[in-house]
Scaffold this motif. Structure first.
Motif, PDB file in Angstrom:
ATOM      1  N   HIS A 118       0.814  -1.208   0.000  1.00 55.99           N
ATOM      2  CA  HIS A 118       0.000   0.000   0.000  1.00 55.99           C
ATOM      3  C   HIS A 118       0.848   1.259   0.000  1.00 55.99           C
ATOM      4  CE1 HIS A 118      -3.667  -2.339   1.756  1.00 55.99           C
ATOM      5  NE2 HIS A 118      -3.477  -2.564   0.476  1.00 55.99           N
ATOM      6  N   GLU A 125       1.757   2.380  -3.480  1.00 57.67           N
ATOM      7  CA  GLU A 125       0.677   2.799  -4.361  1.00 57.67           C
ATOM      8  C   GLU A 125       0.755   4.296  -4.648  1.00 57.67           C
ATOM      9  OE1 GLU A 125      -3.318   0.247  -3.606  1.00 57.67           O
ATOM     10  OE2 GLU A 125      -2.684   1.533  -1.962  1.00 57.67           O
ATOM     11  N   ASP A 129      -3.931   5.051  -7.613  1.00 58.35           N
ATOM     12  CA  ASP A 129      -4.142   3.628  -7.369  1.00 58.35           C
ATOM     13  C   ASP A 129      -4.883   3.405  -6.053  1.00 58.35           C
ATOM     14  OD1 ASP A 129      -2.901   2.889  -9.703  1.00 58.35           O
ATOM     15  OD2 ASP A 129      -0.932   2.611  -8.772  1.00 58.35           O
ATOM     16  N   ARG A 130      -4.529   4.194  -5.047  1.00 54.40           N
ATOM     17  CA  ARG A 130      -5.173   4.067  -3.739  1.00 54.40           C
ATOM     18  C   ARG A 130      -6.647   4.452  -3.845  1.00 54.40           C
ATOM     19  NH1 ARG A 130      -2.218   7.371  -1.265  1.00 54.40           N
ATOM     20  NH2 ARG A 130      -0.564   5.855  -0.852  1.00 54.40           N
ATOM     21  N   ARG A 172      -8.550   1.654  -5.529  1.00 55.27           N
ATOM     22  CA  ARG A 172      -8.725   0.501  -4.636  1.00 55.27           C
ATOM     23  C   ARG A 172      -9.825   0.757  -3.612  1.00 55.27           C
ATOM     24  NH1 ARG A 172      -6.639  -0.284   0.232  1.00 55.27           N
ATOM     25  NH2 ARG A 172      -5.022   1.298  -0.024  1.00 55.27           N
TER      26      ARG A 172
END
Length: 246
Positions: free
Chosen positions: A13, A16, A20-21, A24
């Motif tokens: 994480h 990221e 991207d976070r 997600r």
């Protein structure tokens, strides 16, 4: 879960990107809430309430510090569908810059945009002509919807926009080359109702702009799905009950 596994997840994480976070977290929220592939805020939320609880208060506004106004889900739904019908005939705009104070028509425009697939870019009435010019160039605005005072102030910078809609308080508030909001509603009553567009949850519904404190304001999109989820999150945060109005 072992400590090694937890460490691997944290390390993953931490690598990221912000985008991207976001993807997600968004996917996880949609999974938990069960947002369907096809979703339309106007149809799946506003129309649903209008049919199930037509008299339930949808909008409770306080203007000028003393004047209260109420609107039911039935009224909001009917006006939004009429407005969507008026806006799409003969040609539907792709993106509308909406510069209105917090009045009932502000909500009607937002719901109408979702209904017909017109992207809404909401903006404060404090915008300057330069602010508006930037937004027009960035998101391809081909419609602007303003109250009378704002329209007068921004008349020059909006000259090139194909459709300019004026929300007036009285019949004497008229501007040349601006289409009356009330006339759109009246015209829509004499033609076939525009059916709701079958939108997907990831279709862009609204475009917000950042404050621009460190540079030019940047576009931030809201999808049909994320717009609905945002209202759920706000209601949950405020612990709004079924018999209350947010």
């Amino acid at each position: 879960m072992s400590e090694d596994t937890m460490f691997d997840q944290r390390r993953h994480h931490s690598q990221e990107t912000n985008h991207d976070r976001y993807k997600r977290i968004k996917a996880e929220i949609e999974r938990q809430m069960g947002v369907p592939e096809h979703f339309n805020f106007a149809e799946d939320v506003i129309e649903k309430w209008a049919k199930q609880r037509p008299d339930k208060v949808a909008s409770h506004l306080l203007t000028d510090g003393s004047t209260e106004s109420f609107a039911s889900y039935s009224k909001l739904y009917k006006e939004a569908v009429l407005l969507a019908t008026g806006l799409t005939n003969p040609t539907q705009p792709k993106c509308a810059l909406v510069i209105l104070p917090k009045i009932f028509e502000w909500w009607a425009v937002n719901v109408a945009g979702s209904w017909c697939g017109m992207i809404i870019s909401p903006a404060t009435t404090l915008l300057t002509a330069n602010d508006v010019a930037h937004r027009i160039s960035e998101c391809g605005v081909d419609c602007v919807i303003c109250d009378f005072d704002t329209a007068c102030r921004l008349n020059d910078v909006t000259q090139g926009i194909p459709l300019r809609v004026l929300v007036s308080k009285s019949d004497d508030q008229v501007l040349s080359d601006w289409t009356s909001y009330d006339d759109l509603i009246k015209r829509a009553k004499s033609i076939a109702v525009e059916p709701c567009l079958k939108t997907k949850r990831d279709d862009v519904a609204q475009i917000f702009f950042t404050s621009g404190t460190t540079g030019k304001p940047k576009m931030v999109p809201h999808t049909q799905g994320s717009y609905g989820i945002g209202h759920i999150a706000a209601a949950n945060a405020g612990r709004v009950r079924d018999n209350e109005t947010l």
